[in-house]
Motif scaffolding. Structure first.
Motif, PDB file in Angstrom:
ATOM      1  N   GLN A   1      11.883 -12.806  -5.526  1.00  0.00           N
ATOM      2  CA  GLN A   1      11.360 -12.314  -4.256  1.00  0.00           C
ATOM      3  C   GLN A   1      10.769 -13.443  -3.416  1.00  0.00           C
ATOM      4  O   GLN A   1      10.193 -13.208  -2.361  1.00  0.00           O
ATOM      5  CB  GLN A   1      10.287 -11.249  -4.502  1.00  0.00           C
ATOM      6  CG  GLN A   1      10.817  -9.998  -5.151  1.00  0.00           C
ATOM      7  CD  GLN A   1       9.710  -9.028  -5.503  1.00  0.00           C
ATOM      8  OE1 GLN A   1       8.580  -9.154  -5.057  1.00  0.00           O
ATOM      9  NE2 GLN A   1      10.040  -8.042  -6.318  1.00  0.00           N
TER      10      GLN A   1
ATOM     11  N   GLU B   1      11.594 -11.675 -11.686  1.00  0.00           N
ATOM     12  CA  GLU B   1      11.643 -10.763 -10.539  1.00  0.00           C
ATOM     13  C   GLU B   1      10.762 -11.280  -9.405  1.00  0.00           C
ATOM     14  O   GLU B   1      11.148 -11.245  -8.239  1.00  0.00           O
ATOM     15  CB  GLU B   1      11.198  -9.356 -10.945  1.00  0.00           C
ATOM     16  CG  GLU B   1      12.168  -8.653 -11.862  1.00  0.00           C
ATOM     17  CD  GLU B   1      11.585  -7.399 -12.504  1.00  0.00           C
ATOM     18  OE1 GLU B   1      10.399  -7.069 -12.252  1.00  0.00           O
ATOM     19  OE2 GLU B   1      12.315  -6.742 -13.281  1.00  0.00           O
ATOM     20  N   TRP B   2       9.590 -11.747  -9.757  1.00  0.00           N
ATOM     21  CA  TRP B   2       8.646 -12.259  -8.765  1.00  0.00           C
ATOM     22  C   TRP B   2       9.220 -13.498  -8.081  1.00  0.00           C
ATOM     23  O   TRP B   2       9.136 -13.649  -6.861  1.00  0.00           O
ATOM     24  CB  TRP B   2       7.319 -12.548  -9.454  1.00  0.00           C
ATOM     25  CG  TRP B   2       6.186 -12.836  -8.534  1.00  0.00           C
ATOM     26  CD1 TRP B   2       5.524 -14.014  -8.421  1.00  0.00           C
ATOM     27  CD2 TRP B   2       5.558 -11.954  -7.607  1.00  0.00           C
ATOM     28  NE1 TRP B   2       4.522 -13.912  -7.482  1.00  0.00           N
ATOM     29  CE2 TRP B   2       4.528 -12.657  -6.964  1.00  0.00           C
ATOM     30  CE3 TRP B   2       5.787 -10.618  -7.260  1.00  0.00           C
ATOM     31  CZ2 TRP B   2       3.726 -12.086  -5.994  1.00  0.00           C
ATOM     32  CZ3 TRP B   2       4.977 -10.049  -6.291  1.00  0.00           C
ATOM     33  CH2 TRP B   2       3.970 -10.779  -5.677  1.00  0.00           C
TER      34      TRP B   2
ATOM     35  N   ARG C   1      -1.654  -4.968  -9.506  1.00  0.00           N
ATOM     36  CA  ARG C   1      -0.768  -4.099  -8.714  1.00  0.00           C
ATOM     37  C   ARG C   1       0.592  -3.927  -9.378  1.00  0.00           C
ATOM     38  O   ARG C   1       1.152  -2.837  -9.387  1.00  0.00           O
ATOM     39  CB  ARG C   1      -0.578  -4.668  -7.309  1.00  0.00           C
ATOM     40  CG  ARG C   1      -1.715  -4.419  -6.376  1.00  0.00           C
ATOM     41  CD  ARG C   1      -1.348  -4.727  -4.920  1.00  0.00           C
ATOM     42  NE  ARG C   1      -0.522  -5.902  -4.727  1.00  0.00           N
ATOM     43  CZ  ARG C   1      -0.989  -7.148  -4.577  1.00  0.00           C
ATOM     44  NH1 ARG C   1      -2.280  -7.364  -4.615  1.00  0.00           N
ATOM     45  NH2 ARG C   1      -0.156  -8.152  -4.390  1.00  0.00           N
ATOM     46  N   HIS C   2       1.127  -5.010  -9.932  1.00  0.00           N
ATOM     47  CA  HIS C   2       2.498  -4.961 -10.451  1.00  0.00           C
ATOM     48  C   HIS C   2       2.593  -4.615 -11.933  1.00  0.00           C
ATOM     49  O   HIS C   2       3.587  -4.020 -12.348  1.00  0.00           O
ATOM     50  CB  HIS C   2       3.198  -6.292 -10.170  1.00  0.00           C
ATOM     51  CG  HIS C   2       3.417  -6.526  -8.719  1.00  0.00           C
ATOM     52  ND1 HIS C   2       4.483  -6.000  -8.036  1.00  0.00           N
ATOM     53  CD2 HIS C   2       2.679  -7.205  -7.805  1.00  0.00           C
ATOM     54  CE1 HIS C   2       4.405  -6.349  -6.762  1.00  0.00           C
ATOM     55  NE2 HIS C   2       3.316  -7.078  -6.597  1.00  0.00           N
ATOM     56  N   LEU C   3       1.612  -4.993 -12.719  1.00  0.00           N
ATOM     57  CA  LEU C   3       1.684  -4.759 -14.163  1.00  0.00           C
ATOM     58  C   LEU C   3       0.509  -3.940 -14.692  1.00  0.00           C
ATOM     59  O   LEU C   3       0.445  -3.660 -15.880  1.00  0.00           O
ATOM     60  CB  LEU C   3       1.734  -6.097 -14.920  1.00  0.00           C
ATOM     61  CG  LEU C   3       2.956  -6.968 -14.683  1.00  0.00           C
ATOM     62  CD1 LEU C   3       2.780  -8.315 -15.358  1.00  0.00           C
ATOM     63  CD2 LEU C   3       4.213  -6.282 -15.173  1.00  0.00           C
TER      64      LEU C   3
ATOM     65  N   CYS D   1       0.976  -0.965 -17.022  1.00  0.00           N
ATOM     66  CA  CYS D   1       1.694  -1.199 -18.285  1.00  0.00           C
ATOM     67  C   CYS D   1       0.753  -1.032 -19.472  1.00  0.00           C
ATOM     68  O   CYS D   1      -0.365  -1.543 -19.475  1.00  0.00           O
ATOM     69  CB  CYS D   1       2.266  -2.611 -18.333  1.00  0.00           C
ATOM     70  SG  CYS D   1       3.664  -2.874 -17.266  1.00  0.00           S
TER      71      CYS D   1
ATOM     72  N   MET E   1      -2.735  -9.286  -7.779  1.00  0.00           N
ATOM     73  CA  MET E   1      -1.289  -9.100  -7.781  1.00  0.00           C
ATOM     74  C   MET E   1      -0.809  -8.610  -9.151  1.00  0.00           C
ATOM     75  O   MET E   1      -0.002  -7.692  -9.248  1.00  0.00           O
ATOM     76  CB  MET E   1      -0.603 -10.426  -7.418  1.00  0.00           C
ATOM     77  CG  MET E   1       0.915 -10.372  -7.395  1.00  0.00           C
ATOM     78  SD  MET E   1       1.719 -10.721  -8.977  1.00  0.00           S
ATOM     79  CE  MET E   1       1.105 -12.320  -9.380  1.00  0.00           C
TER      80      MET E   1
ATOM     81  N   PHE F   1       9.136 -10.086 -15.493  1.00  0.00           N
ATOM     82  CA  PHE F   1       8.284  -9.998 -14.309  1.00  0.00           C
ATOM     83  C   PHE F   1       8.298 -11.314 -13.536  1.00  0.00           C
ATOM     84  O   PHE F   1       8.446 -11.325 -12.315  1.00  0.00           O
ATOM     85  CB  PHE F   1       6.844  -9.643 -14.690  1.00  0.00           C
ATOM     86  CG  PHE F   1       5.890  -9.800 -13.544  1.00  0.00           C
ATOM     87  CD1 PHE F   1       5.866  -8.865 -12.522  1.00  0.00           C
ATOM     88  CD2 PHE F   1       5.044 -10.888 -13.470  1.00  0.00           C
ATOM     89  CE1 PHE F   1       5.003  -9.019 -11.442  1.00  0.00           C
ATOM     90  CE2 PHE F   1       4.179 -11.050 -12.402  1.00  0.00           C
ATOM     91  CZ  PHE F   1       4.171 -10.106 -11.389  1.00  0.00           C
TER      92      PHE F   1
END
Length: 112
Positions: free
Chosen positions: A99, A95-96, A74-76, A79, A71, A92
């Motif tokens: 959700q 935001e996570w 996929r999200h960071l 970067c 995960m 992050f």
């Protein structure tokens, strides 16, 4: 007690460059870092290195840690490591959480 740091290189010129830079870091009072870490550019590369290190010592990530690392990749993963600071990680996490992510209240094998 002094610490030592060593690396292995295929080419003598690479070894000399590393030794010179490591000596400069020590002279400046900095802690030298291994060259494989210094070459990392993205967070994905850092996670891959972590997984490789775990596997090297016979402790490959189990299901939940593997899922968490996947995960994060996929999200960071894209970067730049230099851009991944405390504030970015906090953003992050918020935001996570927004959700719906967070600790589960249900215990394994508990009926619903």
């Amino acid at each position: 007690m002094s610490k030592s740091i060593s690396e292995t290189f295929l080419r003598r010129d690479d070894a000399r460059r590393w030794a010179t830079e490591t000596g400069r870091q020590v002279d400046r009072g900095e802690t030298p870092i291994k060259s494989r870490i210094a070459r990392l550019k993205t967070f994905r590369e850092l996670i891959d290195l972590h997984i490789d290190d775990m596997c090297d010592v016979g402790k490959s990530p189990r299901r939940s840690k593997a899922a968490a690392l996947d995960m994060l990749q996929r999200h960071l993963g894209k970067c730049n490591i230099a851009a991944l600071d405390r504030e970015r990680l906090i953003r992050f996490g918020r935001e996570w959480a927004a959700q719906g992510a967070g600790p589960t209240r249900r215990r394994p094998f508990e009926s619903t």
